[in-house]
Design a protein around this motif. Sequence first.
Motif, PDB file in Angstrom:
ATOM      1  N   SER A 120       0.825  -1.213   0.000  1.00  0.00           N
ATOM      2  CA  SER A 120       0.000   0.000   0.000  1.00  0.00           C
ATOM      3  C   SER A 120       0.856   1.258   0.000  1.00  0.00           C
ATOM      4  CB  SER A 120      -0.930   0.009   1.218  1.00  0.00           C
ATOM      5  OG  SER A 120      -0.168  -0.071   2.423  1.00  0.00           O
ATOM      6  N   GLN A 121       2.139   1.116   0.317  1.00  0.00           N
ATOM      7  CA  GLN A 121       3.053   2.263   0.292  1.00  0.00           C
ATOM      8  C   GLN A 121       3.539   2.592  -1.118  1.00  0.00           C
ATOM      9  OE1 GLN A 121       3.324  -0.022   2.907  1.00  0.00           O
ATOM     10  NE2 GLN A 121       2.326   1.500   4.240  1.00  0.00           N
ATOM     11  N   GLY A 122       3.143   1.792  -2.106  1.00  0.00           N
ATOM     12  CA  GLY A 122       3.561   2.061  -3.485  1.00  0.00           C
ATOM     13  C   GLY A 122       4.847   1.360  -3.838  1.00  0.00           C
ATOM     14  N   GLY A 123       5.207   1.422  -5.115  1.00  0.00           N
ATOM     15  CA  GLY A 123       6.418   0.766  -5.585  1.00  0.00           C
ATOM     16  C   GLY A 123       6.497   0.823  -7.103  1.00  0.00           C
ATOM     17  N   PRO A 124       7.422   0.037  -7.707  1.00  0.00           N
ATOM     18  CA  PRO A 124       7.618   0.088  -9.158  1.00  0.00           C
ATOM     19  C   PRO A 124       6.400  -0.386  -9.949  1.00  0.00           C
ATOM     20  CG  PRO A 124       8.851  -1.743  -8.176  1.00  0.00           C
ATOM     21  CD  PRO A 124       8.325  -0.919  -7.042  1.00  0.00           C
ATOM     22  N   TRP A 125       5.455  -1.044  -9.304  1.00  0.00           N
ATOM     23  CA  TRP A 125       4.289  -1.542 -10.026  1.00  0.00           C
ATOM     24  C   TRP A 125       3.166  -0.507 -10.083  1.00  0.00           C
ATOM     25  CZ3 TRP A 125       1.586  -6.427 -11.338  1.00  0.00           C
ATOM     26  CH2 TRP A 125       2.461  -7.382 -11.892  1.00  0.00           C
ATOM     27  N   ASP A 126       3.397   0.695  -9.593  1.00  0.00           N
ATOM     28  CA  ASP A 126       2.325   1.678  -9.520  1.00  0.00           C
ATOM     29  C   ASP A 126       1.735   2.010 -10.886  1.00  0.00           C
ATOM     30  OD1 ASP A 126       2.527   1.751  -6.844  1.00  0.00           O
ATOM     31  OD2 ASP A 126       3.453   3.731  -6.688  1.00  0.00           O
ATOM     32  N   SER A 127       2.558   1.944 -11.966  1.00  0.00           N
ATOM     33  CA  SER A 127       2.034   2.255 -13.297  1.00  0.00           C
ATOM     34  C   SER A 127       1.121   1.153 -13.821  1.00  0.00           C
ATOM     35  CB  SER A 127       3.197   2.478 -14.277  1.00  0.00           C
ATOM     36  OG  SER A 127       3.996   1.297 -14.390  1.00  0.00           O
ATOM     37  N   VAL A 128       1.249  -0.045 -13.248  1.00  0.00           N
ATOM     38  CA  VAL A 128       0.437  -1.180 -13.677  1.00  0.00           C
ATOM     39  C   VAL A 128      -0.746  -1.368 -12.744  1.00  0.00           C
ATOM     40  CG1 VAL A 128       0.411  -3.669 -14.092  1.00  0.00           C
ATOM     41  CG2 VAL A 128       2.425  -2.313 -14.727  1.00  0.00           C
ATOM     42  N   ALA A 129      -0.479  -1.360 -11.441  1.00  0.00           N
ATOM     43  CA  ALA A 129      -1.524  -1.525 -10.435  1.00  0.00           C
ATOM     44  C   ALA A 129      -1.019  -0.940  -9.123  1.00  0.00           C
ATOM     45  CB  ALA A 129      -1.876  -3.004 -10.275  1.00  0.00           C
ATOM     46  N   HIS A 130      -1.864  -0.190  -8.432  1.00  0.00           N
ATOM     47  CA  HIS A 130      -1.468   0.366  -7.135  1.00  0.00           C
ATOM     48  C   HIS A 130      -2.677   0.384  -6.200  1.00  0.00           C
ATOM     49  CE1 HIS A 130      -2.951   3.878  -9.401  1.00  0.00           C
ATOM     50  NE2 HIS A 130      -3.376   4.316  -8.208  1.00  0.00           N
ATOM     51  N   VAL A 131      -2.377   0.393  -4.889  1.00  0.00           N
ATOM     52  CA  VAL A 131      -3.401   0.327  -3.860  1.00  0.00           C
ATOM     53  C   VAL A 131      -3.891   1.740  -3.558  1.00  0.00           C
ATOM     54  CG1 VAL A 131      -3.970  -0.413  -1.525  1.00  0.00           C
ATOM     55  CG2 VAL A 131      -2.321  -1.726  -2.891  1.00  0.00           C
ATOM     56  N   LEU A 132      -5.214   1.918  -3.622  1.00  0.00           N
ATOM     57  CA  LEU A 132      -5.816   3.210  -3.332  1.00  0.00           C
ATOM     58  C   LEU A 132      -5.911   3.416  -1.817  1.00  0.00           C
ATOM     59  CD1 LEU A 132      -8.718   3.160  -5.975  1.00  0.00           C
ATOM     60  CD2 LEU A 132      -6.491   4.311  -6.149  1.00  0.00           C
ATOM     61  N   PRO A 133      -6.131   4.650  -1.363  1.00  0.00           N
ATOM     62  CA  PRO A 133      -6.238   4.907   0.087  1.00  0.00           C
ATOM     63  C   PRO A 133      -7.324   4.085   0.774  1.00  0.00           C
ATOM     64  CG  PRO A 133      -5.921   6.957  -1.090  1.00  0.00           C
ATOM     65  CD  PRO A 133      -6.112   5.907  -2.135  1.00  0.00           C
ATOM     66  N   ASN A 134      -8.395   3.725   0.050  1.00  0.00           N
ATOM     67  CA  ASN A 134      -9.465   2.934   0.664  1.00  0.00           C
ATOM     68  C   ASN A 134      -9.187   1.445   0.625  1.00  0.00           C
ATOM     69  OD1 ASN A 134      -9.824   2.360  -1.995  1.00  0.00           O
ATOM     70  ND2 ASN A 134     -11.943   3.071  -2.108  1.00  0.00           N
ATOM     71  N   GLY A 135      -7.997   1.070   0.165  1.00  0.00           N
ATOM     72  CA  GLY A 135      -7.620  -0.332   0.127  1.00  0.00           C
ATOM     73  C   GLY A 135      -7.926  -1.052  -1.170  1.00  0.00           C
ATOM     74  N   SER A 136      -8.656  -0.415  -2.090  1.00  0.00           N
ATOM     75  CA  SER A 136      -8.956  -1.040  -3.382  1.00  0.00           C
ATOM     76  C   SER A 136      -7.714  -1.049  -4.270  1.00  0.00           C
ATOM     77  CB  SER A 136     -10.101  -0.297  -4.078  1.00  0.00           C
ATOM     78  OG  SER A 136     -11.284  -0.348  -3.305  1.00  0.00           O
ATOM     79  N   LEU A 137      -7.684  -1.955  -5.257  1.00  0.00           N
ATOM     80  CA  LEU A 137      -6.571  -2.048  -6.215  1.00  0.00           C
ATOM     81  C   LEU A 137      -7.006  -1.432  -7.534  1.00  0.00           C
ATOM     82  CD1 LEU A 137      -3.677  -3.137  -6.640  1.00  0.00           C
ATOM     83  CD2 LEU A 137      -4.728  -5.218  -7.597  1.00  0.00           C
ATOM     84  N   HIS A 138      -6.197  -0.514  -8.018  1.00  0.00           N
ATOM     85  CA  HIS A 138      -6.526   0.232  -9.239  1.00  0.00           C
ATOM     86  C   HIS A 138      -5.566  -0.159 -10.362  1.00  0.00           C
ATOM     87  CE1 HIS A 138      -6.451   4.170 -11.665  1.00  0.00           C
ATOM     88  NE2 HIS A 138      -7.521   3.492 -12.005  1.00  0.00           N
TER      89      HIS A 138
END
Length: 405
Positions: free
Chosen positions: A66-84
Amino acid sequence: MAAGTAAGAWVLVLSLWGAAVGGQNITARIGEPLVLNCKGAPKKPPQQLEWKVNTGRTEAWKVLSSQGGPWDSVAHVLPNGSLHLPTVGIQDEGTFRCRAVTRHGKESKSNYRVRVYQTPGKPEIINPASELTAGIPNKVGTCVSEGGYPAGTLNWHLDGKPLIPDGIGVSVHEETRRHPETGLFTLQSELRVTPAQGGTSRPTFSCSFSPGLPRRRAMHTAPIQPSVREPVPLEDVQLLVEPEGGTVTPGGTVTLTCQTPAQPPPEIHWIKDGMPLPLPSSPVLLLPEVGPQDQGIYSCVATHPRYGPRESAGVSISITGELSPQGPGTWSSVGESGLGTLALALGILGGLGVAALLIGVVVWRRRHRQGEERKAPDSPEEEEERAELHQSEEPEAAEGGTAGP
């Protein structure tokens, strides 16, 4: 901002619909965003949750923080816990799992099976037939669908009803290709049918594309209506020859024509002296510059796909006169040889006449020269010697006369 909110709401509804009606199955369109909810996750931090992903982009399960990482351009965790997922692609097909712990310490899990799709362009029938012949196989056309995912299927219809291939009266040849970069599919389906004799004169054919995913509607091509022609039976095959009779002078031209009223036109092959000639199918056989090798009995064979082969009567091709060789690759008739002999004889006689004339001229000139030499006057010395000789011969002649009896 409003557009992004609307898109987020749409994908959220899609995810909820997939979870409720597909046993956690999610279907997303290629190129569009997708949001997956993590059940039981607190709406605000602090949160205890973990997303694990196993898709075409990973070799095994990958944990997303949930803190983010190199996969953020593909999929990242939103503040509400959902995956975008900002842009869904073919490589995003796979399994997504979320494990969350509520504020009261209760653990909750979410499991999604994501599949993607791309709707192809409307299918079409290319190279459609305008006319079919009853009783024999005919190509109706080729149905094509481009740019779809997953591949899906193409289906043919006759007068609005599914047309099932049986390998006899109905056959279908299918081909599937995949684009090396986009991964999208192109489908082709070629239909061949054998219309029944006496059946409908204008059948209606169409083709439809069925997606490889449930709850997706099929797409149909525009219909085609070729006419059906009843075949004309293969009657007697006639062979015509020009010149009439099949007799030709050396070096002439012979034209053989095979005639049959059968429809559709049959294949025509040629036979000489009982042996097939290695020639392409043609109703006309041309023999230019006829020579001895062209003499023989010719016939044609008409082959119809429904009625089979039928052979014509034979026609004899011959060359006028008896042929005699005059050298390698050179032939002439007897009449031509006689004319050549006569010309040779006249040439010899003419040569002998000229030779005799030349000999006569030479003899005449020699005799004329000798006569001139006799008439020419002698020199004085020769005259005196000739007179003395004449005087000496006279007494001898007198003595010879007295000595007689």
